[in-house]
Design an enzyme around this catalytic site. Structure first.
Site, PDB file in Angstrom:
ATOM      1  N   HIS A 191      42.034   0.405  50.712  1.00 19.94           N
ATOM      2  CA  HIS A 191      43.369   0.683  51.247  1.00 19.94           C
ATOM      3  C   HIS A 191      43.850  -0.518  52.052  1.00 19.94           C
ATOM      4  O   HIS A 191      43.210  -0.911  53.031  1.00 19.94           O
ATOM      5  CB  HIS A 191      43.342   1.932  52.124  1.00 19.94           C
ATOM      6  CG  HIS A 191      43.132   3.192  51.354  1.00 19.94           C
ATOM      7  ND1 HIS A 191      44.188   3.951  50.863  1.00 19.94           N
ATOM      8  CD2 HIS A 191      41.998   3.818  50.964  1.00 19.94           C
ATOM      9  CE1 HIS A 191      43.695   5.006  50.224  1.00 19.94           C
ATOM     10  NE2 HIS A 191      42.375   4.942  50.264  1.00 19.94           N
TER      11      HIS A 191
ATOM     12  N   ASP B 239      46.302  -0.772  54.106  1.00 19.43           N
ATOM     13  CA  ASP B 239      46.625  -0.431  55.496  1.00 19.43           C
ATOM     14  C   ASP B 239      45.399   0.011  56.285  1.00 19.43           C
ATOM     15  O   ASP B 239      45.503   0.290  57.486  1.00 19.43           O
ATOM     16  CB  ASP B 239      47.714   0.642  55.561  1.00 19.43           C
ATOM     17  CG  ASP B 239      47.439   1.836  54.652  1.00 19.43           C
ATOM     18  OD1 ASP B 239      46.544   1.735  53.784  1.00 19.43           O
ATOM     19  OD2 ASP B 239      48.112   2.864  54.795  1.00 19.43           O
TER      20      ASP B 239
ATOM     21  N   GLU C 242      36.699  14.673  48.118  1.00 17.22           N
ATOM     22  CA  GLU C 242      36.254  14.010  49.351  1.00 17.22           C
ATOM     23  C   GLU C 242      36.165  15.039  50.479  1.00 17.22           C
ATOM     24  O   GLU C 242      35.117  15.222  51.090  1.00 17.22           O
ATOM     25  CB  GLU C 242      37.223  12.888  49.729  1.00 17.22           C
ATOM     26  CG  GLU C 242      36.871  12.171  51.019  1.00 17.22           C
ATOM     27  CD  GLU C 242      37.936  11.165  51.446  1.00 17.22           C
ATOM     28  OE1 GLU C 242      37.611  10.319  52.293  1.00 17.22           O
ATOM     29  OE2 GLU C 242      39.078  11.234  50.948  1.00 17.22           O
TER      30      GLU C 242
ATOM     31  N   ASP D  79      36.793   1.511  50.777  1.00 16.97           N
ATOM     32  CA  ASP D  79      37.788   2.461  51.274  1.00 16.97           C
ATOM     33  C   ASP D  79      38.646   1.804  52.353  1.00 16.97           C
ATOM     34  O   ASP D  79      39.688   1.242  52.061  1.00 16.97           O
ATOM     35  CB  ASP D  79      37.131   3.748  51.765  1.00 16.97           C
ATOM     36  CG  ASP D  79      38.089   4.936  51.759  1.00 16.97           C
ATOM     37  OD1 ASP D  79      39.167   4.833  51.144  1.00 16.97           O
ATOM     38  OD2 ASP D  79      37.746   5.972  52.344  1.00 16.97           O
TER      39      ASP D  79
END
Length: 368
Positions: A24, A26, A209, A299
């Site tokens: 990701h 951000d 998840e 991640d």
């Protein structure tokens, strides 16, 4: 005569070619960049202006054992990602960080809908990120693809899917559904997935998840996912004997195995969000042993204080991976990338395999 070179396992893992599919944008900012941009844009909600302390704050906040609290740190990263200049800088620095970590190809993702508070249009947001990625590729030689995320708790996912398809020839390679799973099943967004499928485009979905195997099933069978992000709760499909040995799979796990559906595994993140209680209980070990198409990923690098070297070192420590295993997983990842087939082959045969062979030759020379 032995060459006097002391290479650690970590040195070796950092140097070998790696491929990252679930990252990701951000969630991977440099803490100093967050501070710089907050100062520039008069954002005054950061808990500290010291880069080391801020990095620790993000990691401490993310390591709470549940996804909702894990996601709270994004308030600050997203707040400083509201201009073209900031987005371009962050994308460029991500590519530099990939180079330093030995990553040769990365697919990074983000949700354009979070970056419009200062008046940017979606197209401005995507163009700014692509500009940073392009400059990064030029300067650091790292390949990339960009994935646009729709949020499962929002109703504008079709618009984001259309945006992704519109940018397919400029570097966007797929569409993702992200965000909190509980109460927001993927099938509520079936319209966007039908659109993506009819456009012959690529789909990955966060599933399994923070919710059960039903989320994974919906992602594949309702929404046509080509890859699954996390898939941690696929472990519900495992059948064990009294001694703890795997003796069978449910229909969903067998389908994923047979169809070679890639699984985007994120070890440390799953620990931090509470998807698993400890690394050794992660289903990755069984999935890899049983020949599922597993990939290793970061991640959120800032929140989990991680990179690909650290993720592979974790897998080596807890699941006894060898260098050959790491190479196999890296090739799995490249096979599963959303770029055209010939480009994937070029990475595998011109970059990845020669890189591993060079490392093996160097290690062999140290033993002579």
């Amino acid at each position: 005569m032995k060459n006097e070179v002391n290479l650690t396992t970590e040195d070796i893992i950092r140097s070998i070619p790696k491929v990252l599919l679930h990252d990701h944008l951000d969630g991977g900012l440099r803490s100093q960049t967050v501070i710089d941009l907050a100062s520039e844009y008069k954002y005054n909600k950061l808990p500290t202006s010291d880069a080391g302390e801020l990095a620790e704050w993000f990691h401490r906040g993310a390591n709470k054992g549940n996804l909702v609290e894990f996601l709270q740190g994004f308030e600050h990263t997203i707040a400083v990602m509201q201009t073209k200049e900031a987005l371009e800088r962050i994308a460029y620095e991500m590519m530099e960080d990939m180079k330093k970590d030995g990553v040769v190809y990365v697919e990074t993702r983000f949700a354009p809908c979070f970056h419009t508070t200062k008046g940017l249009y979606y197209e401005d947001v995507v163009n700014a990120v692509l500009s940073g990625l392009d400059k990064g590729r030029s300067d650091f030689g790292v390949g990339y693809g960009l994935i646009l995320c729709g949020m499962r708790n929002m109703k504008n996912t079709l618009e984001i899917g259309e945006l992704a398809v519109n940018f397919r020839n400029q570097g966007v390679v797929g569409f993702d559904l992200a965000g909190e799973e509980g109460g927001y099943p993927p099938k509520r967004h079936v319209e966007v997935f039908q659109f993506i499928q009819r456009a012959n485009f690529n789909i990955t979905i966060h599933a399994g998840e923070a919710f059960g195997k039903e989320s994974i099933w919906q992602a594949i069978q309702w929404c046509g996912a080509h890859r699954i992000g996390h898939a941690t709760n696929l472990k519900e499909e495992f059948t064990f004997d009294r001694d703890g040995n795997i003796v069978g799979f449910g229909d969903l796990a067998q389908y994923i195995l047979d169809k070679r559906i890639p699984l985007e595994i994120c070890l440390l993140s799953n620990l931090h969000t509470g998807a698993i209680d400890k690394i050794e209980n992660h289903p990755f070990g069984i999935l890899f042993k049983e020949k599922f198409r597993v990939t290793i990923n970061t991640d959120d690098r800032l929140m989990s204080n991680t990179n690909m070297t650290k993720e592979f070192m974790t897998a080596i420590e807890y699941f006894n991976l060898t260098l050959e295993d790491v190479e196999k997983i890296t090739i799995n990842s490249m096979k599963s990338a959303f770029i055209p087939y010939k480009e994937r082959l070029k990475f595998i045969y011109d970059v990845i395999k020669p890189g591993y062979q060079k490392t093996k030759d160097e290690l062999l020379s140290l033993k002579i």
